[in-house]
Design a protein around this motif. Structure first.
Motif, PDB file in Angstrom:
ATOM      1  N   ALA A  78       1.001  -1.065   0.079  1.00 44.50           N
ATOM      2  CA  ALA A  78       0.060  -0.104   0.055  1.00 44.50           C
ATOM      3  C   ALA A  78       0.970   1.317  -0.092  1.00 44.50           C
ATOM      4  O   ALA A  78       1.718   1.393   1.016  1.00 44.50           O
ATOM      5  N   THR A  79       0.661   2.075  -1.065  1.00 41.40           N
ATOM      6  CA  THR A  79       1.192   3.592  -1.069  1.00 41.40           C
ATOM      7  C   THR A  79       0.361   4.606  -0.800  1.00 41.40           C
ATOM      8  O   THR A  79      -0.680   4.603  -1.324  1.00 41.40           O
ATOM      9  N   ILE A  80       0.887   5.254   0.228  1.00 43.13           N
ATOM     10  CA  ILE A  80       0.107   6.587   0.389  1.00 43.13           C
ATOM     11  C   ILE A  80       0.037   7.365  -0.652  1.00 43.13           C
ATOM     12  O   ILE A  80       1.386   8.053  -0.837  1.00 43.13           O
ATOM     13  N   LYS A  81      -0.851   7.737  -1.293  1.00 43.71           N
ATOM     14  CA  LYS A  81      -1.164   8.606  -2.470  1.00 43.71           C
ATOM     15  C   LYS A  81      -1.461  10.127  -2.140  1.00 43.71           C
ATOM     16  O   LYS A  81      -0.801  11.046  -2.802  1.00 43.71           O
ATOM     17  N   HIS A  82      -2.056  10.265  -1.077  1.00 52.44           N
ATOM     18  CA  HIS A  82      -2.458  11.509  -0.503  1.00 52.44           C
ATOM     19  C   HIS A  82      -2.850  11.357   1.131  1.00 52.44           C
ATOM     20  O   HIS A  82      -3.221  10.514   1.418  1.00 52.44           O
ATOM     21  N   GLY A  83      -2.609  12.433   1.719  1.00 52.18           N
ATOM     22  CA  GLY A  83      -3.062  12.565   3.172  1.00 52.18           C
ATOM     23  C   GLY A  83      -3.162  13.919   3.481  1.00 52.18           C
ATOM     24  O   GLY A  83      -2.550  14.794   3.156  1.00 52.18           O
ATOM     25  N   GLU A  84      -4.225  14.086   4.189  1.00 55.29           N
ATOM     26  CA  GLU A  84      -4.550  15.509   4.949  1.00 55.29           C
ATOM     27  C   GLU A  84      -5.250  15.395   6.235  1.00 55.29           C
ATOM     28  O   GLU A  84      -6.041  14.628   6.378  1.00 55.29           O
ATOM     29  N   THR A  85      -5.241  16.537   7.069  1.00 52.66           N
ATOM     30  CA  THR A  85      -5.909  16.600   8.202  1.00 52.66           C
ATOM     31  C   THR A  85      -6.387  17.767   8.340  1.00 52.66           C
ATOM     32  O   THR A  85      -5.933  18.809   7.721  1.00 52.66           O
ATOM     33  N   HIS A  86      -7.577  17.898   9.127  1.00 56.14           N
ATOM     34  CA  HIS A  86      -8.364  19.186   9.038  1.00 56.14           C
ATOM     35  C   HIS A  86      -8.710  19.274  10.620  1.00 56.14           C
ATOM     36  O   HIS A  86      -9.046  18.378  11.328  1.00 56.14           O
TER      37      HIS A  86
END
Length: 199
Positions: A78-86
């Motif tokens: 599994a490759t992290i393609k995108h991540g964001e936190t809010h």
């Protein structure tokens, strides 16, 4: 140092990015999963895309935060393609953000935290025709998730992009590493059972 490298880094250099005593995830296994040449990207390298969503209820500055992670899965990696936190996104914004990520990455499925506000987010995503799986975070479910994550990290089956030219990827990788270091193993003296707690 007679205290060990991790304790020395934490206590004398004040480096928070070190594992604690009884940390579930080792610094070495996390380091081995980082790719310093890779950026966040939506390119599909023969992958299926999944989105994982964890929701915060509180919008207080010191409260928990929403986390949205896009994973590209190729065979057993599994490759992290995108991540964001809010912090403090209202439900309509949570839904809009997830819908945009799903469209951009052509996600096969979205896995959502079903606790608290998650029920409403899931309901609205399904109204829009998206495929959503519910994920609970009760103690047993959480332990299973963390055990699976540990196995993936220890076996280098997760790729964490950390190209210095991709600020968003670096910030996310640092936040992820910090969060992972805060998970500790705790054995109940009464039952002898092991549970995982987050500091």
């Amino acid at each position: 140092s007679r205290f060990g490298e991790q304790k020395w880094q934490k206590n004398y250099i004040c480096n928070e990015m070190t594992e604690d005593e009884h940390s579930i995830f080792s610094a070495q296994s996390i380091e081995d999963c980082k790719d310093y040449y890779l950026c966040f990207n939506a390119r599909n390298n023969n992958e299926e895309f999944y989105i994982g969503c964890d929701f915060a209820v509180s919008s207080a500055p010191t409260g928990d935060f929403d986390a949205f992670v896009v994973i590209g899965k190729n065979k057993d990696t599994a490759t992290i393609k995108h991540g964001e936190t809010h912090n403090g996104l209202p439900v309509p914004e949570k839904v809009r953000t997830i819908m945009e990520l799903s469209k951009r990455h052509n996600a096969v499925s979205i896995i959502c935290d079903k606790s608290g506000i998650g029920h409403e987010v899931i309901r609205q995503l399904r109204i829009h025709g998206l495929s959503v799986e519910e994920q609970g975070f009760a103690s047993g479910e959480r332990n299973l998730l963390l055990n699976n994550l540990k196995a993936l990290l220890d076996n280098k089956k997760i790729v964490i992009p950390k190209n210095k030219d991709d600020i968003q990827a670096v910030v996310f990788a640092n936040k992820l590493e910090y969060e992972l270091f805060k998970f500790k193993e705790k054995k109940s003296e009464a039952t002898g059972q092991t549970s995982y707690i987050s500091k």
